[in-house]
Design an enzyme around this catalytic site. Structure first.
Site, mmCIF file in Angstrom:
data_model
loop_
_atom_site.group_PDB
_atom_site.id
_atom_site.type_symbol
_atom_site.label_atom_id
_atom_site.label_comp_id
_atom_site.label_asym_id
_atom_site.label_seq_id
_atom_site.Cartn_x
_atom_site.Cartn_y
_atom_site.Cartn_z
ATOM 1 N N ASP A 67 0.720 -1.299 0.067
ATOM 2 C CA ASP A 67 -0.056 -0.179 -0.104
ATOM 3 C C ASP A 67 0.967 1.337 -0.186
ATOM 4 O O ASP A 67 2.203 1.014 0.176
ATOM 5 C CB ASP A 67 -0.774 0.073 1.316
ATOM 6 N N LEU A 68 0.345 2.457 -0.229
ATOM 7 C CA LEU A 68 1.179 3.676 -0.337
ATOM 8 C C LEU A 68 1.012 4.428 0.884
ATOM 9 O O LEU A 68 1.788 4.435 1.966
ATOM 10 C CB LEU A 68 0.903 4.457 -1.513
ATOM 11 N N ASP A 69 -0.200 5.182 0.932
ATOM 12 C CA ASP A 69 -0.476 6.051 2.018
ATOM 13 C C ASP A 69 -0.656 5.565 3.441
ATOM 14 O O ASP A 69 -1.513 4.446 3.482
ATOM 15 C CB ASP A 69 -1.735 6.945 1.789
ATOM 16 N N SER A 107 -4.582 3.198 -2.916
ATOM 17 C CA SER A 107 -6.218 3.490 -2.946
ATOM 18 C C SER A 107 -6.405 4.904 -3.529
ATOM 19 O O SER A 107 -7.598 5.246 -3.665
ATOM 20 C CB SER A 107 -6.692 3.606 -1.566
ATOM 21 N N LYS A 161 -10.347 -1.214 -2.792
ATOM 22 C CA LYS A 161 -10.359 -1.911 -1.370
ATOM 23 C C LYS A 161 -11.614 -1.559 -0.760
ATOM 24 O O LYS A 161 -12.016 -0.388 -0.791
ATOM 25 C CB LYS A 161 -8.897 -1.386 -0.674
ATOM 26 N N ASP A 176 -1.426 -0.984 6.009
ATOM 27 C CA ASP A 176 -1.524 -0.168 7.170
ATOM 28 C C ASP A 176 -3.088 -0.141 7.549
ATOM 29 O O ASP A 176 -3.372 0.261 8.946
ATOM 30 C CB ASP A 176 -1.271 1.316 7.393
#
Length: 220
Positions: A19-21, A110, A141, A166
């Site tokens: 995931d990124l953020d 996302s 997601k 996260d």
């Protein structure tokens, strides 16, 4: 009472899907500022952003009537693209990514591709090959589609992938796709994260490429 150190856990997989953020970067302050402004400009009294890991389009559709969906989505995209103040890499992210061959990892975000690019640039992370963003899937997601697409683009079996997330929605996405999941506490507490494995930060994760092409991941 003397506490014994925890025994490191080792996982051997073919690829990692990040995931990124909230996982590789911290954009929490910028995200919350943008959504707070969005709520005010959309006239939503008492609107509070608490849907980390959920695509913006989905949150828009949950919050305003259908006739305003397009207007509202364009507004949040504009607000988020304009605000990258305080966006930084998460602890351990740079070291972990540098240890991985490019063929063995990608990002499954996302947010939209444009927003991912802006935030990665602000945090000093280069875009990987085969990245998946919210505007490239029909269902975001917690649906499994994003991570299934990420594995497909890397040419690996999702069951041999480690999804690193996260947020509960992202972990649900990875789990339903069939991946092994690793939760990084921070956005949510460890007790709130339903995952195969949990770490306090990416600083607790080490990866070593093996001669056969697989990746050995050790969790402190």
């Amino acid at each position: 009472m003397t506490h014994q150190p925890r025994t490191p856990r080792t996982i051997t997989i073919d690829a990692l899907l990040f995931d990124l953020d909230g996982t590789l970067i911290d954009s929490t302050a910028a995200t919350e500022r943008a959504w707070r402004t969005w709520g005010e400009r959309m006239g939503l009294d008492g609107f509070s952003y608490s849907s980390h890991g959920v695509p913006a389009r989905a949150l828009v559709e949950q919050s305003v009537e259908p006739s305003r969906h397009d207007e509202a989505f364009e507004l949040i995209k504009e607000l988020e693209l304009e605000d990258t103040a305080g966006v930084v890499r998460k602890e351990g992210a740079a070291r972990l990514l540098a240890s991985l061959p490019g063929r063995a990892w990608t990002i499954v975000a996302s947010c939209t591709r444009d927003l991912a690019a802006v935030r990665m640039a602000a945090a000093g992370i280069s875009a990987p090959d085969h990245m998946v963003t919210a505007d490239q899937v029909s269902a975001g997601k917690p649906h499994p589609e994003p991570f299934l697409l990420g594995a497909s683009r890397l040419g690996v079996d999702i069951g041999r992938c480690l999804v690193v997330e996260d947020a509960p929605a992202g972990l649900a996405s990875g789990r339903s796709a069939g991946a092994v999941t690793l939760a990084v506490a921070g956005t949510s507490t460890a007790s709130e994260l339903d995952s195969d494995h949990v770490v306090g930060s990416l600083a607790d994760v080490a990866a070593v490429p093996l001669p056969d092409g697989r990746i050995q991941v050790t969790l402190a």
